[in-house]
Write an enzyme that holds these catalytic residues in place. Structure first.
Site, mmCIF file in Angstrom:
data_model
loop_
_atom_site.group_PDB
_atom_site.id
_atom_site.type_symbol
_atom_site.label_atom_id
_atom_site.label_comp_id
_atom_site.label_asym_id
_atom_site.label_seq_id
_atom_site.Cartn_x
_atom_site.Cartn_y
_atom_site.Cartn_z
ATOM 1 N N ARG A 517 0.840 -1.190 0.000
ATOM 2 C CA ARG A 517 0.000 0.000 0.000
ATOM 3 C C ARG A 517 0.871 1.235 0.000
ATOM 4 N NH1 ARG A 517 -5.445 -0.742 2.864
ATOM 5 N NH2 ARG A 517 -6.552 -0.478 0.901
ATOM 6 N N SER A 559 -1.826 -2.065 -10.883
ATOM 7 C CA SER A 559 -3.261 -2.346 -10.940
ATOM 8 C C SER A 559 -4.115 -1.091 -11.064
ATOM 9 C CB SER A 559 -3.664 -3.142 -9.713
ATOM 10 O OG SER A 559 -2.808 -4.251 -9.590
ATOM 11 N N ASP A 613 -3.312 -6.263 -12.787
ATOM 12 C CA ASP A 613 -3.439 -7.428 -11.900
ATOM 13 C C ASP A 613 -4.415 -8.483 -12.427
ATOM 14 O OD1 ASP A 613 -5.567 -5.739 -11.397
ATOM 15 O OD2 ASP A 613 -5.408 -5.802 -9.200
HETATM 16 C C1 BG6 Z 1 -3.190 -10.092 -5.131
HETATM 17 C C2 BG6 Z 1 -2.491 -9.849 -6.426
HETATM 18 O O1 BG6 Z 1 -3.171 -11.457 -4.836
HETATM 19 O O2 BG6 Z 1 -4.520 -9.645 -5.248
HETATM 20 C C3 BG6 Z 1 -2.537 -8.373 -6.756
HETATM 21 O O3 BG6 Z 1 -1.159 -10.291 -6.373
HETATM 22 C C4 BG6 Z 1 -3.947 -7.918 -6.784
HETATM 23 O O4 BG6 Z 1 -1.925 -8.126 -7.985
HETATM 24 C C5 BG6 Z 1 -4.630 -8.266 -5.502
HETATM 25 O O5 BG6 Z 1 -4.000 -6.514 -6.999
HETATM 26 C C6 BG6 Z 1 -6.091 -7.906 -5.571
HETATM 27 O O6 BG6 Z 1 -6.718 -8.088 -4.351
HETATM 28 P P1 BG6 Z 1 -6.749 -7.020 -3.202
HETATM 29 O O7 BG6 Z 1 -7.853 -7.471 -2.362
HETATM 30 O O8 BG6 Z 1 -5.431 -7.071 -2.540
HETATM 31 O O9 BG6 Z 1 -7.045 -5.703 -3.830
HETATM 32 C C1 GLC Z 2 -9.124 -0.908 -10.060
HETATM 33 C C2 GLC Z 2 -8.107 -0.628 -11.128
HETATM 34 C C3 GLC Z 2 -7.901 -1.847 -11.989
HETATM 35 C C4 GLC Z 2 -7.594 -3.028 -11.123
HETATM 36 C C5 GLC Z 2 -8.653 -3.212 -10.086
HETATM 37 C C6 GLC Z 2 -8.382 -4.383 -9.184
HETATM 38 O O1 GLC Z 2 -10.334 -1.086 -10.689
HETATM 39 O O2 GLC Z 2 -8.525 0.462 -11.905
HETATM 40 O O3 GLC Z 2 -6.868 -1.624 -12.893
HETATM 41 O O4 GLC Z 2 -7.487 -4.150 -11.924
HETATM 42 O O5 GLC Z 2 -8.788 -2.061 -9.349
HETATM 43 O O6 GLC Z 2 -7.223 -4.213 -8.458
#
Ligand code: BG6
Ligand code: GLC
Ligand code: BG6
Ligand code: GLC
Length: 874
Positions: A517, A559, A613
């Protein structure tokens, strides 16, 4: 009642030897204080047993929770109907409780007979009879046009799980209607009332007569926390601490317990006290072996007990009345029989009555003393000041009974100052108080339901969402409409799934999910903050792995929506979720990362690919299952990618093969196309977000926002006085307190209410158990809608894929990741159910990405690296 009538005989001259004779004969019925203290201790143990979850099933004293939680506070008001069934008289009443705490109650009532053929006949006929009486009452009082809530005083042991329901455990006293035991008497009566078209009443509360009595008395004396009936039957209720009631969830406040003390001794606990007369009486009763304590105490049995004693005395020649006369005695017909007893007989008979009724009062006193002691100990007081509400014909009519009872109670529990308060108006007034509270709760419930209903989507609504999503997907792919499309359909330059030949060591960076984060502090400037922070983290990692000098090939999972022109170039269109670093939007994220690495000047990285992602997830799963052509993230954000035919992607040249499209479906609805299902709460969440007006679908479906929606609803319910005692705490005003993990915990089925409450308390929300129930429901409604909406979106894409390929039936795998999908107890199930429902021709397998999207990003990097090399070589 026979015993009562006999007591009225008045003698001036006592014959000592007669009395002594009787005393000797009934020696066993005269209980010393020592014995009474012993009985008191036994009853204390019985109460303990009845309250325990494990011991309750075998306990004879059932200690039934009544779901009456508070004594009246004077704020009760309204007009109610009431039924009072089970005592010596059956009454129907109308009760008017005045407003503004004037403590003014008006009652109109009508008695109805309860013939034996009704109370010992067919159960359904009994309830029909009761409904008929109610209908008659409403007609004579001209109430038919009114819809009134009803409180049902039903003086038999019922197991309740809520106020408006009660399963009859067994009939007691004079009742024995067939087919009622083990059924819910409220629904039985409701059903019977349906036969009267003009009856429109809602049974809101089922109340035992002891509870009604306690509440009646508590209306006038707030110290009243015990209710005792000594009438046809006998029983008591009292206010118990919730923490001691194993059978009901929650530990705060108190709840009234209907002890059903009449059954004390049914397990043999009083065998040393019971006499041959008690045994004989029991054998001849409607319920042998049951209610053994009651049979030594209450009005229904005392007369018969006296008769049995006199019979035995006559047989033994202790009375001059002829045996046949005593044997023929029925209740209330002594005088009718025209017996002319001698004076000596009269003295003997009177003394028998005295002994029997004193024993009754003594036994009641012992059990009541046990309850009072329990109350005192619960409150941890050295001295208890309390009031006991009393009712029942034996207590009311018998000249010496109350005095005897009071005296013995005071002797057994000298550390309690007890006021005995006679309920002048029966138990109905109290039942009306309970009903008043219930009707207030019902009105509040309606308000809560109205809010929750906004989140319940019909099938038609979901089909509508699916259709609109489908249309948006098409707009996003077409050159002409693309610019205005809310679902951006971004080409990713990922052409194929891994084929298993990929090898080598690759690094991946994963930015944009819950983990990794942005450090706290809000906004970042491009050059010196976010990307420098990322590079710092990479440096630490490389140090740790000893890889600083390797200049390894690197895949960047980023992402956020990026417009890509190649696999290693991506212009950030706009931040989403919780990110908002300045000066990044419109810039190439790979360039920004490279510059930050250069600034640090410590190591070098060969950034080969920038990967969303969803794409990383699809590739991770595709490595295991080649049928995986969709990647779904249900986490902090919500998004989906899938393999599209090149010929459909107008923005990229070439018609051969497929390319992965990052839909960025989070933006669905930004043109207002789903505003019909957005609630005021969704709008509030949107307005308070970092990107108002944007990502409307994401804001209804992803973890970052669900908690916020919940928070907005809770604030609204609190404002309406429906939660948290109407107090909006600072915590509740704090954005982001409900993270996905908390939502998931709160909604877990395995979690007891108490634990939910603890979670809320951890979050700084001081909630009652009722609050916790509501919070859990709110969470459930919000997350269910999210899963359904997500399912509708997914159904749109699988249907599109099926139609595009001209298939009757499509088999496809969706690679999934994200904390919402992984942690939430119901989200994944509801999502899958919805897809099945809305896309019945598609057989969709959901595959959880166990390794995150990093593995997929590395695979993409491997492919891209191979491609890069072969280009160099050519
Ligand atoms: C993780 C992936 O497991 O999940 C990330 O490695 C992804 O790339 C993420 O963005 C999505 O889940 P969250 O709940 O962490 O937003
Ligand atoms: C948001 C982002 C997108 C990503 C998703 C999940 O919607 O815009 O790119 O894939 O979050 O993390
Ligand atoms: C009445 C109450 O005053 O007393 C009834 O309204 C209760 O609810 C009754 O059952 C108990 O006394 P008895 O003597 O009628 O059984
Ligand atoms: C019987 C019933 C009980 C009731 C009492 C007094 O004991 O089982 O529910 O309170 O009589 O009416």
């Amino acid at each position: 009642m026979f015993a009562v009538h006999l007591m009225a005989f008045y003698f001036t001259k006592l014959k000592e030897d007669q009395i002594k004779k009787v005393d000797r004969f009934l020696y066993h019925m005269r209980l010393s204080d020592e014995t009474l203290l012993d009985i008191m201790a036994r009853f204390q143990a019985e109460m303990e047993k009845g309250l325990g979850k494990d011991t309750n099933p075998t306990a004879s004293v059932k200690m039934l929770p009544t779901f009456v939680r508070a004594i009246p506070d004077g704020s009760e008001n309204g007009e109610f109907l009431s039924l009072d069934l089970g005592g010596s008289k059956f009454r129907v009443l109308k009760v008017q409780v005045s407003e503004e705490g004037k403590r003014n109650v008006q009652m109109e009532s009508q008695f109805y007979p309860t013939p034996n053929e009704i109370i010992r006949g067919n159960g359904s006929e009994l309830f029909e009879y009761v409904a008929d009486c109610l209908a008659d009452f409403m007609k004579t009082k001209e109430l038919q046009h009114k819809k009134l809530p009803l409180g049902f005083t039903f003086s038999f042991p019922c197991r309740q799980t809520k106020l408006e329901e009660g399963v009859l455990l067994s009939w007691t006293k004079k009742f024995k209607a067939r087919g009622v035991q083990d059924t819910d008497v409220v629904s039985r009566l409701t059903k019977a009332m349906k036969k009267h078209k003009d009856l429109d009443v809602d049974i809101l509360a089922l109340v035992n007569d002891t509870v009604g009595t306690m509440m009646t008395c508590a209306y006038d004396d707030p110290y009243c926390e015990v209710g005792v009936i000594i009438g046809t039957g006998t029983n008591a209720c009292y206010m118990e601490d919730m923490s001691n009631i194993d059978l009901v969830e929650g530990d705060e406040g108190r709840m009234c317990i209907n002890t059903e003390w009449g059954a004390f001794g049914d397990d043999g606990a009083l065998e040393d006290i019971r006499t041959e007369f008690d045994r004989e009486l029991d054998l001849g009763s409607l319920n042998p072996g049951k209610q053994l304590f009651e049979k030594m105490i209450s009005g229904l049995y005392l007369g018969e007990l006296v008769r049995l004693i006199l019979l035995k005395m006559a047989k033994a020649g202790l009375l001059f009345i002829e045996t046949q006369h005593v044997a023929a005695m029925e209740k209330e017909i002594l005088v009718d029989l025209g017996l002319e007893p001698s004076e000596a007989d009269c003295i003997a008979v009177q003394h028998v009555c005295t002994i029997v009724s004193f024993r009754s009062a003594n036994l009641c006193a012992a059990a009541l003393a046990a309850i009072l002691t329990r109350l005192r100990e619960n409150k941890k007081l050295a001295r208890l000041r309390t009031t006991v509400g009393m009712d029942g014909t034996l207590y009311k009519i018998h000249p010496q009974y109350p005095k005897r009872l009071h005296k013995v109670v005071r002797r057994l529990v000298p550390n309690c100052d007890v006021r005995f308060l006679l309920s002048e108006s029966g138990s109905t007034k109290g039942a009306a108080m309970v009903t008043a509270v219930a009707s207030r709760v019902q009105a509040q419930r309606k308000q809560i339901d109205e809010v929750l209903a906004l989140f319940r989507l019909t099938r038609e609504q979901l089909v509508g969402v699916q259709g609109r999503m489908r249309a948006e997907l098409e707009y996003g792919l077409k050159k002409k409409t693309q610019a205005l499309a809310t679902v951006k359909m971004l080409p990713t330059y990922v052409y194929g799934m891994p084929d298993g030949t990929e090898k080598g060591k690759f690094l991946a960076l994963d930015l944009g999910g819950t983990n990794f984060r942005v450090p706290p502090g809000g906004e970042y400037r491009r050059e010196f903050c976010l990307f420098d922070h990322i590079v710092q983290c990479i440096a630490d990692f490389l140090d740790y792995m000893g890889l600083k000098r390797s200049a390894a090939a690197f895949g960047f999972t980023f992402s956020f929506p990026c417009r890509q022109m190649s696999i290693d170039k991506g212009t950030l269109i706009g931040w989403t979720k919780g990110f908002k670093a300045t000066d990044c939007e419109g810039e190439d994220v790979v360039d920004m990362l490279r510059e930050a690495i250069k600034r640090r000047n410590e190591f070098d990285l060969d950034i080969v690919a920038v990967v969303n992602d969803t794409v990383g997830t699809m590739m991770t799963c595709g490595y295991e299952d080649p049928n995986c052509e969709i990647g779904l993230i249900a986490g902090t954000g919500s998004n989906m990618c899938y393999m599209e035919e090149m010929r459909n992607i107008e923005l990229v040249d070439g018609d051969e093969g497929k390319m992965c499209i990052n839909t960025e479906w989070g933006g669905f609805g930004d043109n207002g196309c789903i505003d019909d299902i957005r609630t005021q709460y969704d709008k509030e969440v949107d307005e308070g977000s970092l990107n108002p007006g944007k990502q409307r679908y994401e804001k209804m479906t992803s973890g970052m926002y669900l908690g916020e929606i919940v928070r907005q609803i809770l604030i609204d319910l609190t404002k309406q006085g429906l939660l948290f005692r109407g107090q909006i705490s600072e915590r509740l005003r704090t954005r982001g307190i409900f993270e996905t993990k908390f939502l998931s915990q709160i909604e877990s089925d395995r979690l007891a209410l108490l634990q939910v409450r603890r979670i809320l308390q951890q979050l700084g929300l001081d909630s009652t158990c009722e609050d916790s129930i509501v919070v859990k429901e709110v969470c459930g409604a919000v997350s269910r809608r999210a899963a359904q909406l997500c399912g509708a979106g997914l159904a749109a894409i699988v249907e599109k894929r099926r139609e595009d390929q001209g298939l009757e039936h499509l088999r496809i795998t969706v690679g999934v990741d994200g904390t919402l999908y992984k942690l939430h107890p119901h989200f994944s199930r509801v999502l899958q159910e919805t897809v099945k429902e809305l896309a019945p021709q598609c057989d969709v397998t959901f595959m959880l990405s166990e390794d995150g999207s990093g593995k997929g990003a590395a695979l993409i990097t491997a492919v891209a690296k191979r491609f890069q090399q072969s280009r160099k070589e050519n």
